[in-house]
Motif scaffolding. Structure first.
Motif, short mmCIF file in Angstrom:
data_model
loop_
_atom_site.label_atom_id
_atom_site.label_comp_id
_atom_site.label_asym_id
_atom_site.label_seq_id
_atom_site.Cartn_x
_atom_site.Cartn_y
_atom_site.Cartn_z
N GLY A 1 0.82 -1.21 0.00
CA GLY A 1 0.00 0.00 0.00
C GLY A 1 0.85 1.26 0.00
N LYS A 2 1.90 1.26 0.80
CA LYS A 2 2.79 2.43 0.87
C LYS A 2 3.45 2.67 -0.49
CE LYS A 2 5.23 2.61 4.60
NZ LYS A 2 4.66 3.77 5.33
N TYR A 3 3.89 1.59 -1.15
CA TYR A 3 4.54 1.73 -2.46
C TYR A 3 3.57 2.29 -3.50
CZ TYR A 3 6.30 0.39 -7.03
OH TYR A 3 6.68 0.41 -8.34
N GLU A 4 2.37 1.74 -3.56
CA GLU A 4 1.41 2.18 -4.59
C GLU A 4 0.99 3.63 -4.38
OE1 GLU A 4 -1.70 -0.66 -4.31
OE2 GLU A 4 -0.51 -2.31 -5.15
N ARG A 5 0.73 4.00 -3.14
CA ARG A 5 0.33 5.39 -2.87
C ARG A 5 1.46 6.37 -3.22
NH1 ARG A 5 -1.82 2.97 1.78
NH2 ARG A 5 0.04 3.61 2.96
N SER A 6 2.67 6.02 -2.87
CA SER A 6 3.79 6.94 -3.08
C SER A 6 4.13 7.09 -4.56
CB SER A 6 5.02 6.45 -2.31
OG SER A 6 4.78 6.48 -0.92
N GLU B 1 2.10 6.64 -7.16
CA GLU B 1 1.02 7.40 -7.81
C GLU B 1 1.13 8.89 -7.47
OE1 GLU B 1 -2.57 5.60 -6.54
OE2 GLU B 1 -2.29 3.76 -7.72
N SER B 2 1.44 9.20 -6.23
CA SER B 2 1.55 10.61 -5.83
C SER B 2 2.73 11.29 -6.50
CB SER B 2 1.69 10.70 -4.31
OG SER B 2 0.54 10.17 -3.66
N HIS C 1 6.83 11.23 0.21
CA HIS C 1 6.64 10.03 -0.62
C HIS C 1 7.97 9.42 -1.03
CE1 HIS C 1 2.33 10.46 -0.75
NE2 HIS C 1 2.40 11.67 -1.26
N ASN D 1 9.21 7.43 1.87
CA ASN D 1 8.47 6.17 1.97
C ASN D 1 8.99 5.13 0.99
OD1 ASN D 1 6.73 7.06 3.99
ND2 ASN D 1 5.18 7.78 2.56
#
Length: 315
Positions: free
Chosen positions: A193-198, A200-201, A260, A263
């Motif tokens: 989750g941390k990888y995908e959010r970062s 994309e951001s 990000h 992260n």
């Protein structure tokens, strides 16, 4: 020949046949073929899937870092010259972007090292399969065979070396697959989750990092008197406030980007450095425990167990 000596001789014959059979299978890739029918094949498949996916993620993240660095470099050297109330003022975009640009350069280096690390681990898994089974197992079987027939202390030394080398072959064969499966579990549970959010951001932030636009002053070339002069000063002041607001928004974007990036550094350092080292340390500790005297020594537990097993098979 008394019964005790005859029984010991039969035990040595049985153990020798078993050792020779294992040596032949390992040298001819038969042992590897047999392992494909065991849970070891599933372990290899899951580890290969992890390394393939992790390598793709690392390359994609490295590409995002380089594109973000390029977007920042395109506007970093820009200075904006505005004239509020007739006074000259220069605003530097580079001062806002300096913190994230320095961090991205280091982040790019970390991502490059992570990509190389994953590629090396993927290759080492193939090498470990060949070196662990074909080379080390074969060598350990030769040492064990010598230890069975060479009498007294010399034979005990050969048996001890053979058992330790056999343990090392298991560690070499299983090390990289276990690292892969452990890293995949760590990623799935804590890091995905941390990888995908970062990522994309960061992709969104890359589009937001652009130079604040200053519209050129428009004039008709005529002196319109006091009212026109006041209107121009008002427009210049509003222009400055607009640029400052854009720079402030750019600063907030940069601060979010730093979070990000940190992260993502955490994600890849855990996957490519911390988790592999911890797993390797654990396997080495286990191997060291099994190789201690009493486990791998000539008169230790392992030799006695082999003898007992062989007598049971003969009966």
């Amino acid at each position: 020949m008394n019964p005790s000596t005859l029984s010991l001789f039969k035990t040595r014959i049985l153990l020798s046949v078993f050792v020779i059979l294992v040596a032949v299978l390992s040298a001819t890739a038969g042992l590897e073929a047999l392992s494909e029918r065991t849970p070891l094949s599933r372990l290899d498949a899951e580890a290969s899937s992890y390394y393939e996916g992790a390598l793709k993620r690392a390359i994609a993240t490295y590409a995002i870092a380089r594109m973000l660095n390029g977007a920042i470099s395109a506007v970093q050297g820009t200075e904006l010259a505005v004239s509020p109330a007739g006074m000259g003022l220069r605003l530097s975009v580079g001062e806002v972007l300096d913190p994230i640009n320095d961090l991205i350069e280091r982040f790019s280096w970390i991502m490059l090292m992570s990509t190389v690390s994953l590629g090396i681990q993927s290759v080492l898994m193939e090498i470990g399969s060949w070196f662990g089974f074909r080379v080390l197992v074969s060598a350990s079987m030769v040492l064990l065979l010598l230890g069975l027939w060479i009498p007294r202390q010399a034979g005990a030394v050969f048996k001890s070396l053979g058992i330790r080398l056999l343990i090392a072959s298991v560690v070499v064969r299983l090390c990289i697959p276990i690292i892969g499966v452990t890293s995949q579990a760590l990623y799935d549970v804590f890091l995905a989750g941390k990888y995908e959010r970062s990522t994309e951001s960061l992709d969104v932030i890359r589009g937001k990092i652009r130079m604040p636009i200053v519209q050129p002053e428009e004039g008709n070339g005529e002196d319109g008197g006091l009212m026109d002069e006041l209107r121009k000063k008002y427009q210049n002041t509003r222009q400055v406030l607009n640029v400052q607001a854009r720079l402030e928004a750019l600063k907030e974007t940069v601060e979010a980007g730093i979070d990000h990036i940190i992260n993502l550094i955490i994600v890849f350092v855990l996957q490519t450095l911390v988790a592999p080292l911890l797993v390797l340390w654990g396997l080495v500790r286990v191997a060291g425990t099994l190789s201690r005297p009493g486990w791998a020594g000539g008169g230790g537990v392992t030799s006695e167990r082999l003898a007992v097993s062989a007598r049971g098979a003969a009966a």
